[in-house]
Write a protein that holds these residues in place. Sequence first.
Motif, PDB file in Angstrom:
ATOM      1  N   SER A 244       0.831  -1.206   0.000  1.00 53.64           N
ATOM      2  CA  SER A 244       0.000   0.000   0.000  1.00 53.64           C
ATOM      3  C   SER A 244       0.864   1.253   0.000  1.00 53.64           C
ATOM      4  O   SER A 244       0.564   2.234  -0.684  1.00 53.64           O
ATOM      5  CB  SER A 244      -0.925  -0.008   1.222  1.00 53.64           C
ATOM      6  OG  SER A 244      -1.802  -1.118   1.182  1.00 53.64           O
TER       7      SER A 244
ATOM      8  N   VAL B  41      -1.326  -1.585  -6.156  1.00 55.46           N
ATOM      9  CA  VAL B  41      -2.752  -1.842  -5.952  1.00 55.46           C
ATOM     10  C   VAL B  41      -3.068  -3.337  -5.978  1.00 55.46           C
ATOM     11  O   VAL B  41      -3.677  -3.882  -5.050  1.00 55.46           O
ATOM     12  CB  VAL B  41      -3.572  -1.096  -7.023  1.00 55.46           C
ATOM     13  CG1 VAL B  41      -5.047  -1.460  -6.940  1.00 55.46           C
ATOM     14  CG2 VAL B  41      -3.391   0.409  -6.888  1.00 55.46           C
TER      15      VAL B  41
ATOM     16  N   ALA C 159      -1.249  -5.408  -3.189  1.00 54.77           N
ATOM     17  CA  ALA C 159      -1.845  -5.162  -1.874  1.00 54.77           C
ATOM     18  C   ALA C 159      -3.137  -5.961  -1.725  1.00 54.77           C
ATOM     19  O   ALA C 159      -3.398  -6.563  -0.673  1.00 54.77           O
ATOM     20  CB  ALA C 159      -2.098  -3.671  -1.683  1.00 54.77           C
TER      21      ALA C 159
ATOM     22  N   THR D 235      -7.443   0.735  -3.551  1.00 49.41           N
ATOM     23  CA  THR D 235      -6.919  -0.079  -2.465  1.00 49.41           C
ATOM     24  C   THR D 235      -7.512   0.426  -1.170  1.00 49.41           C
ATOM     25  O   THR D 235      -7.761   1.630  -1.019  1.00 49.41           O
ATOM     26  CB  THR D 235      -5.387   0.064  -2.370  1.00 49.41           C
ATOM     27  OG1 THR D 235      -5.073   1.421  -2.156  1.00 49.41           O
ATOM     28  CG2 THR D 235      -4.709  -0.427  -3.618  1.00 49.41           C
TER      29      THR D 235
ATOM     30  N   SER E 126      -6.019   0.987   1.455  1.00 47.83           N
ATOM     31  CA  SER E 126      -5.134   1.983   2.047  1.00 47.83           C
ATOM     32  C   SER E 126      -5.310   3.347   1.422  1.00 47.83           C
ATOM     33  O   SER E 126      -4.878   4.353   1.977  1.00 47.83           O
ATOM     34  CB  SER E 126      -3.677   1.539   1.881  1.00 47.83           C
ATOM     35  OG  SER E 126      -3.336   1.521   0.521  1.00 47.83           O
ATOM     36  N   SER E 127      -5.918   3.412   0.209  1.00 45.16           N
ATOM     37  CA  SER E 127      -6.066   4.716  -0.431  1.00 45.16           C
ATOM     38  C   SER E 127      -7.315   5.438   0.044  1.00 45.16           C
ATOM     39  O   SER E 127      -7.574   6.550  -0.366  1.00 45.16           O
ATOM     40  CB  SER E 127      -6.113   4.554  -1.956  1.00 45.16           C
ATOM     41  OG  SER E 127      -7.332   3.979  -2.353  1.00 45.16           O
TER      42      SER E 127
END
Length: 563
Positions: free
Chosen positions: A419, A424, A427, A489, A491-492
């Motif tokens: 991440s 992408v 992850a 993702t 995390s985004s």
Amino acid sequence: MPGTLGLARSAFRGRQWRDAAAGFERAASELATSGDALSPADLDALGRSYALMGRIDDAAAALARAHEGHAARGDLLAAADTAGWLTLFLATHGRHSAAAGWSARTNQILDRLDGPTPQHVLGMLPTAIMRLYTEGGGAAEPALQRAVALAEPLGDDEILAIARLGLSHAWVGMGRFDDALRLLDDVIAVALANLAGPVASGVLFCGAIEICELALDLSRAREWTRALDHWCGAQPSLISFTGECEMHRSFFYQLHGEWDEALETARAAQALYQQGNVNAGFGGFYAEAEICRLRGDAPGAEAAYARAHACGWDPLPGLALLRLDQGRPAEAQELLRGTAIRTNDAYARALLPAVVEVELAAGDPAAARDAARELAEVAASHATPWSLALAAAARARVLEHDDAAAAHESARRAFALWSEIGGVYEAARCLALQARICLALGETARAGAAFASARAVFEGLGAGPALAELAALGLPERPADGAAPAGRTPSSVPAPGALSPRELEVLRYMSAGLSNRELGRRLFVSERTIARHVGSILAKLGVASRTAAAAYAYEHGLASGQN
């Protein structure tokens, strides 16, 4: 006549290769009417213009005539110089037999001259570099060390940089990552400062990026890919090296989950290959094959891998992973174990993550553990986010059936690292691995959350095989609360009020006045992704415009750090 030659020489100095070549051709035709010919120096410039336009045969012919002209005039140093560059040019374009002949001729001349000179160093390099690619860094290092030592006191930045480039590559293969990258920083400084000629600069940029990728240094690779992109863009008629630039850009687009853009740039590399940029062929076709494989287009992947293979390099690990997707692990294992790539230290390392997966699927966990151990050793000696992510993911896979708790922790760590990198797909694969491990631990709720997040990303990417593997877990199709929306993702998805590292990077470039298009090209993501980041930044900062966001960045010290 002076006017025609003058214009050709001026175009050459201005890096207008098509105009330079056309001018020298006109001048040669005009001179022929009076029984005269281009000088060796002008023939050399014509040959280099052809080389940069991707006209390999024309370049070789013009440089051969330049060499003969220098020799006929008794200028043996100039003759050796032209022959040495012709050797290097042929060797790097796959003309190995012709390169061997010209290497012998170069060294025959140099044996008659007092040395060392830059030409003596140049004469050493093709053989050493070919040994580097065929036998590995340890075999080539002594000759490259000697070339660097001879070049250092001579004051020729161009020749010294190419010798150091080769030595850096050897050191990466030998695991001397820090030494290699320190040396590589000096190499790239020569290209950035325009201290090398155009052919040498292209070699330096492309070689440095390849070495960074082999050293798992994503930051340098991305920075220098931007520099190569800028360098290529300033030479409108350049064909050589532009395809390599598109190859590297395709890699970053794929990494960041921009698969349409990755495919577009891969095909741009293929088009440049057709125009004479022979070194763009393998990477262009391989990149297309990878996108096809990840999307589940097996026939498209097969065809593109075959085109890549025809360019002279085994299309691995991608072809082995395709066989794994097709339920043919024994064939995948055979491909990875039988390739000549395994004999080259630097390139063999790039196969290790796939070796882990294939050996596990083929029923040889000991071989998988050995590969994971090698990755762990690389990460311990050269801890970049990329090396750490690969090592953590490999460790999770080999531990999955022996120590599920430790495997889950490694998968979680790998997810965080991918991440951070912006990987992408990788992850999301780590999330899918977490879901599988949590199911084995009986933690259904955690498995469902990881499953839903991974599924959302795979759907957004159109990653058919990954979705099919995920569906085999038998978890409910309904996304869990808080799951990431498709195409992003987890995390985004930013925490309220806090900019993510990527959003900070976008804000810095916004503050420098870059448009969404320029930002996308610089960060290797699509304009729509940039637009999404910009919208998130404005919402988090509570401002209504890019101008207001830039003002906020300057007021709070966030506008520094653009590169």
